[in-house]
Design a protein around this motif. Structure first.
Motif, mmCIF file in Angstrom:
data_model
loop_
_atom_site.group_PDB
_atom_site.id
_atom_site.type_symbol
_atom_site.label_atom_id
_atom_site.label_comp_id
_atom_site.label_asym_id
_atom_site.label_seq_id
_atom_site.Cartn_x
_atom_site.Cartn_y
_atom_site.Cartn_z
ATOM 1 N N ALA A 225 1.755 -10.611 2.953
ATOM 2 C CA ALA A 225 2.617 -11.571 2.256
ATOM 3 C C ALA A 225 2.711 -12.873 3.051
ATOM 4 O O ALA A 225 2.661 -13.971 2.478
ATOM 5 N N LYS A 226 2.830 -12.738 4.373
ATOM 6 C CA LYS A 226 2.935 -13.913 5.242
ATOM 7 C C LYS A 226 1.672 -14.771 5.168
ATOM 8 O O LYS A 226 1.741 -16.001 5.162
ATOM 9 N N GLU A 227 0.507 -14.117 5.098
ATOM 10 C CA GLU A 227 -0.775 -14.829 5.051
ATOM 11 C C GLU A 227 -1.247 -15.084 3.621
ATOM 12 O O GLU A 227 -2.375 -15.533 3.404
ATOM 13 N N GLU A 228 -0.372 -14.768 2.648
ATOM 14 C CA GLU A 228 -0.680 -14.968 1.221
ATOM 15 C C GLU A 228 -1.969 -14.238 0.799
ATOM 16 O O GLU A 228 -2.781 -14.757 0.040
ATOM 17 N N TYR A 229 -2.126 -13.030 1.325
ATOM 18 C CA TYR A 229 -3.259 -12.162 0.946
ATOM 19 C C TYR A 229 -2.736 -11.161 -0.089
ATOM 20 O O TYR A 229 -2.255 -10.091 0.249
ATOM 21 N N ALA A 230 -2.822 -11.545 -1.365
ATOM 22 C CA ALA A 230 -2.181 -10.782 -2.448
ATOM 23 C C ALA A 230 -2.741 -9.373 -2.592
ATOM 24 O O ALA A 230 -1.973 -8.416 -2.809
ATOM 25 N N ASP A 231 -4.056 -9.208 -2.494
ATOM 26 C CA ASP A 231 -4.657 -7.877 -2.673
ATOM 27 C C ASP A 231 -4.150 -6.894 -1.632
ATOM 28 O O ASP A 231 -3.824 -5.740 -1.937
ATOM 29 N N GLY A 232 -4.070 -7.353 -0.373
ATOM 30 C CA GLY A 232 -3.572 -6.490 0.698
ATOM 31 C C GLY A 232 -2.115 -6.123 0.490
ATOM 32 O O GLY A 232 -1.706 -4.973 0.713
ATOM 33 N N GLN A 233 -1.310 -7.091 0.042
ATOM 34 C CA GLN A 233 0.117 -6.836 -0.202
ATOM 35 C C GLN A 233 0.305 -5.843 -1.342
ATOM 36 O O GLN A 233 1.093 -4.884 -1.234
ATOM 37 N N ALA A 234 -0.438 -6.035 -2.462
ATOM 38 C CA ALA A 234 -0.318 -5.130 -3.617
ATOM 39 C C ALA A 234 -0.762 -3.721 -3.244
ATOM 40 O O ALA A 234 -0.120 -2.730 -3.644
ATOM 41 N N TYR A 235 -1.849 -3.619 -2.466
ATOM 42 C CA TYR A 235 -2.338 -2.296 -2.035
ATOM 43 C C TYR A 235 -1.265 -1.566 -1.229
ATOM 44 O O TYR A 235 -0.934 -0.401 -1.495
ATOM 45 N N ALA A 236 -0.711 -2.258 -0.222
ATOM 46 C CA ALA A 236 0.270 -1.622 0.671
ATOM 47 C C ALA A 236 1.532 -1.213 -0.086
ATOM 48 O O ALA A 236 2.071 -0.113 0.127
ATOM 49 N N LEU A 237 2.021 -2.077 -0.976
ATOM 50 C CA LEU A 237 3.228 -1.746 -1.747
ATOM 51 C C LEU A 237 3.004 -0.531 -2.643
ATOM 52 O O LEU A 237 3.877 0.342 -2.756
ATOM 53 N N ASN A 238 1.850 -0.460 -3.285
ATOM 54 C CA ASN A 238 1.547 0.704 -4.135
ATOM 55 C C ASN A 238 1.438 1.983 -3.316
ATOM 56 O O ASN A 238 1.898 3.053 -3.760
ATOM 57 N N GLU A 239 0.822 1.903 -2.124
ATOM 58 C CA GLU A 239 0.705 3.104 -1.281
ATOM 59 C C GLU A 239 2.078 3.551 -0.777
ATOM 60 O O GLU A 239 2.351 4.751 -0.687
ATOM 61 N N LEU A 240 2.947 2.594 -0.467
ATOM 62 C CA LEU A 240 4.330 2.945 -0.097
ATOM 63 C C LEU A 240 5.029 3.650 -1.263
ATOM 64 O O LEU A 240 5.712 4.664 -1.084
ATOM 65 N N GLY A 241 4.848 3.100 -2.466
ATOM 66 C CA GLY A 241 5.447 3.703 -3.658
ATOM 67 C C GLY A 241 4.964 5.119 -3.885
ATOM 68 O O GLY A 241 5.757 6.016 -4.240
ATOM 69 N N ARG A 242 3.655 5.346 -3.675
ATOM 70 C CA ARG A 242 3.101 6.701 -3.858
ATOM 71 C C ARG A 242 3.726 7.677 -2.856
ATOM 72 O O ARG A 242 4.026 8.827 -3.195
ATOM 73 N N THR A 243 3.901 7.207 -1.605
ATOM 74 C CA THR A 243 4.487 8.076 -0.570
ATOM 75 C C THR A 243 5.931 8.430 -0.921
ATOM 76 O O THR A 243 6.351 9.592 -0.827
ATOM 77 N N TYR A 244 6.704 7.439 -1.367
ATOM 78 C CA TYR A 244 8.091 7.701 -1.760
ATOM 79 C C TYR A 244 8.147 8.628 -2.969
ATOM 80 O O TYR A 244 9.042 9.465 -3.080
ATOM 81 N N ARG A 245 7.202 8.460 -3.884
ATOM 82 C CA ARG A 245 7.172 9.348 -5.059
ATOM 83 C C ARG A 245 6.950 10.789 -4.624
ATOM 84 O O ARG A 245 7.588 11.715 -5.144
ATOM 85 N N ARG A 246 6.069 10.986 -3.660
ATOM 86 C CA ARG A 246 5.819 12.351 -3.182
ATOM 87 C C ARG A 246 7.025 12.933 -2.458
ATOM 88 O O ARG A 246 7.155 14.154 -2.356
ATOM 89 N N LEU A 247 7.885 12.045 -1.929
ATOM 90 C CA LEU A 247 9.131 12.505 -1.291
ATOM 91 C C LEU A 247 10.253 12.639 -2.318
ATOM 92 O O LEU A 247 11.407 12.873 -1.966
ATOM 93 N N SER A 248 9.862 12.424 -3.632
ATOM 94 C CA SER A 248 10.814 12.484 -4.745
ATOM 95 C C SER A 248 11.873 11.389 -4.661
ATOM 96 O O SER A 248 12.952 11.511 -5.239
ATOM 97 N N LEU A 249 11.586 10.298 -3.936
ATOM 98 C CA LEU A 249 12.471 9.138 -3.885
ATOM 99 C C LEU A 249 12.006 8.174 -4.978
ATOM 100 O O LEU A 249 11.403 7.129 -4.730
ATOM 101 N N PHE A 250 12.313 8.565 -6.215
ATOM 102 C CA PHE A 250 11.718 7.872 -7.358
ATOM 103 C C PHE A 250 12.241 6.441 -7.528
ATOM 104 O O PHE A 250 11.487 5.552 -7.926
#
Length: 660
Positions: free
Chosen positions: A84-109
């Motif tokens: 986000a700091k370097e305005e690299y959108a693809d990297g930011q979107a990838y990381a946010l989605n992977e965080l979301g997947r991890t939280y989903r697996r922890l049932s933190l919907f």
């Protein structure tokens, strides 16, 4: 933040647990992430810096660098903030989605939804279709886990429409289409529309097989098994579950093993084999607890474990497991699992004759089922599918109209091109025809010249003069019989030469008769000393074989005047005809026992008047033209013959020529 709608609002105890749990989790993650930048290893920081500098596009390129760290929330937070700091959108979107997947697996919907929505916003701002599709699909999965069918269908349908709008699809887009199709199948399964769900799962399985994605194949076999189970095909369901289990064993996926074995145990229970089901579930209990951070897996495991024990009359253990599964389902907003647990607890209390409790659990189950599955939801989902199908057909019609317009334009261009091409080809054909006719006329002229030269060589004045002189001597010597005999032969020879000169090819028999007449006339001058023989192989019919006309006489003339005329003693010429190995060719050899070419050349050099022989050269050129016309070639060899002690013994001419 509201507690799940299926939790009784008056149940203060549950509400207290729910809010305290969320508060603790939020506090934990706040303090945990406050100091994450100080705990990220330097090696990972360098990897991320290198990735951001290279700025690769698309999921696949980023995933190849970060896949081993994608489940580490600390690392993914660092990637998201650095990108986000370097305005690299693809990297930011990838990381946010992977965080979301991890939280989903922890049932933190709730947290998972927030992260996926943030990833979607980044992708939309950057107009990155690949990450838009991925984020929409992930949101659909999270909402499906919480049984929010309407919202889940919205997201998955949008993802499918976007992905299918791409013409040249990358592997990542194809996978996104598979995920969308599978998710929609899951939603139909939740709506109890199993036949429709099967259609989507089978389509998804076919697509995953094309991509060679084993995990996708395992998931779809599991889904197909679940639909077959609900439709009463337990044998078919068991087959698909075992296929899915085999694939999970191949890819060594513990989560897949737990899901498949839990489903297989459920089939055993339905087949009234609870003992085998219990043994199977106990065999995977440690693995289930190990991967139990995904409460979506752990809740059905304990519920089915309790169900097996219920059938085996182990009521206390059964209740303990069912309540354990129900607690996990309620805490993690899993209404489908909660509904099943309530149904089984109602059945257990009926067996214990505790009807009041049984009724309470039954009512809870019915309330949950109403919230999950109601008529308006079904109508809503069907409306979405109808709108999607209608839009898809409209888009297809628009594409077809555009294709038709393009095809008509291309057709007009093609017709113009064809017309111009036809004119150019006609001009070229005319030019080539003129050139070809000139070539033909040139060849015909050359052939006519050769035929005239050939005729002159056959009817040369020396031969005519000498032949008539020889006949005249017979007349002077009053040898009328011989004079008449040879005069007949001479006239017949002249007639044959004149007839043959107008033909390109003649029967072999005609050619042999002509050369025999020629040799008879020439033999007069040699006082009939020359022994001339013609030998024909038995497999040759001289009347059916055709060869170029008048090609043998020049070789016989050479044999006579250069080989035998200066020789004393026995004089022989043998003409031998036989078939070649290739039936399209014939071998002709002319052998004389003359003085040989070397001695003949010495005699020729010593003469004052040197006569130039052109007959053989003309014959070679005629043979070359004849062979070319029949797409063949001829071969001519003139060999000197020697005795064992190296003395000249004559000459042999070998002709290998095509026949008609």
């Amino acid at each position: 933040m509201k507690p799940p709608s299926y939790i009784n609002e008056s149940d203060l105890h549950l509400r207290f647990i729910f809010y305290m749990r969320r508060l603790l989790l939020i506090g934990f993650f706040y303090f945990y992430f406050q100091g994450y930048s100080q705990t990220v290893p330097d090696s990972f920081i360098k990897t991320v810096d290198s990735l951001i500098n290279a700025a690769p596009e698309g999921f696949t390129n980023i995933h190849s660098v970060l896949r081993t760290h994608r489940t580490d929330t600390l690392f993914m937070r660092y990637v998201a903030e650095s990108s986000a700091k370097e305005e690299y959108a693809d990297g930011q979107a990838y990381a946010l989605n992977e965080l979301g997947r991890t939280y989903r697996r922890l049932s933190l919907f709730i947290e998972a939804i927030k992260l996926h929505k943030e990833a979607l916003k980044v992708a939309e701002t950057d107009d990155d279709l690949e990450f838009k599709v991925a984020s929409l699909n992930y949101l659909g999965v999270v909402y499906r886990r919480t049984s929010s069918i309407r919202t889940a269908m919205d997201y998955n349908q949008r993802a499918l429409e976007l992905a299918e709008s791409v013409e040249n699809r990358s592997v990542s887009i194809k996978r996104s289409i598979n995920i969308s199709v599978n998710c929609i199948g899951n939603l139909y399964q939740m709506l109890n529309q199993y036949d429709r769900a099967l259609e989507y799962f089978e389509r998804s399985l076919e697509l995953e097989t094309e991509l060679g994605n084993l995990l996708g194949q395992a998931i779809n076999h599991q889904n197909i098994g679940e639909c077959k189970e609900e439709l009463g095909d337990l044998t078919g369901a068991l087959k698909d579950y075992r296929t899915s289990l085999a694939i999970n064993e191949t890819i060594n996926d513990d989560m897949g093993r737990v899901i498949c074995n839990t489903a297989i145990a459920k089939i055993y229970i339905k087949q009234n084999n609870p003992k085998e089901a219990l043994e199977l579930l106990k065999s995977i209990e440690s693995t289930a607890i190990k991967v139990g951070k995904d409460k979506f897996l752990l809740s059905p495991f304990f519920i089915n474990l309790g169900w097996a024990k219920l059938l085996l009359k182990q009521f206390e253990e059964a209740e303990k497991n069912m309540l354990q599964g129900l607690k996990i389902a309620e805490e993690n907003i899993l209404p489908t699992e909660a509904s099943q647990a309530n149904r089984l607890l109602a059945e257990l209390n009926k067996n214990r004759r505790n009807f009041e409790k049984a009724l309470t659990y039954t009512l809870k189950a019915e309330e949950l089922e109403k919230q999950i599955l109601n008529e308006s939801t079904i109508r809503y989902v069907n409306d979405i599918i109808y709108r999607y199908d209608s839009q898809k057909r409209s888009n297809e019609m628009a594409v077809l109209a555009k294709q038709k317009e393009t095809a008509l334009l291309n057709l007009r261009k093609k017709n113009t091109t064809l017309l111009i091409s036809a004119i150019v080809l006609a001009l070229l054909a005319g030019i080539f025809y003129i050139l070809y006719r000139q070539y033909q006329l040139k060849n015909e002229k050359k052939l006519l010249t050769l035929e005239q030269s050939m005729l002159r060589s056959q009817m040369n004045p020396h031969f005519l003069f000498n032949s008539l002189n020889s006949i005249k001597l017979y007349i002077i010597n009053n040898e009328q019989k011989n004079a008449v005999h040879y005069l007949n032969k001479f006239s017949k020879l002249v007639r044959k030469i004149l007839e043959a000169s107008s033909l390109r090819e003649i029967p072999l028999a005609e050619e042999l008769e002509t050369v025999e007449l020629y040799m008879n006339i020439e033999n007069i001058r040699f006082s009939n000393e020359i022994d001339f023989k013609i030998r024909i192989s038995d497999d040759i019919d001289p009347h059916n074989v055709k060869i170029p006309s008048l090609i043998l006489q020049p070789f016989l003339e050479n044999a006579l005047w250069h080989g035998l005329s200066s020789k004393t003693g026995e004089k022989k010429i043998v003409l031998n005809v036989r078939k070649a190995t290739d039936e399209n060719f014939i071998h002709i050899s002319i052998t004389d026992n003359g003085i040989g070419r070397m001695a003949s050349e010495e005699i020729k050099q010593s003469k004052v008047l040197k006569r130039k022989s052109v007959g053989i050269d003309i014959t070679k050129e005629r043979l070359s033209n004849f062979s070319r016309d029949y797409l063949n070639s001829f071969n001519l060899q003139i060999l000197d013959l020697y005795t064992d002690d190296g003395k000249p013994e004559g000459t042999k001419v070998l002709l290998h020529i095509p026949i008609v």
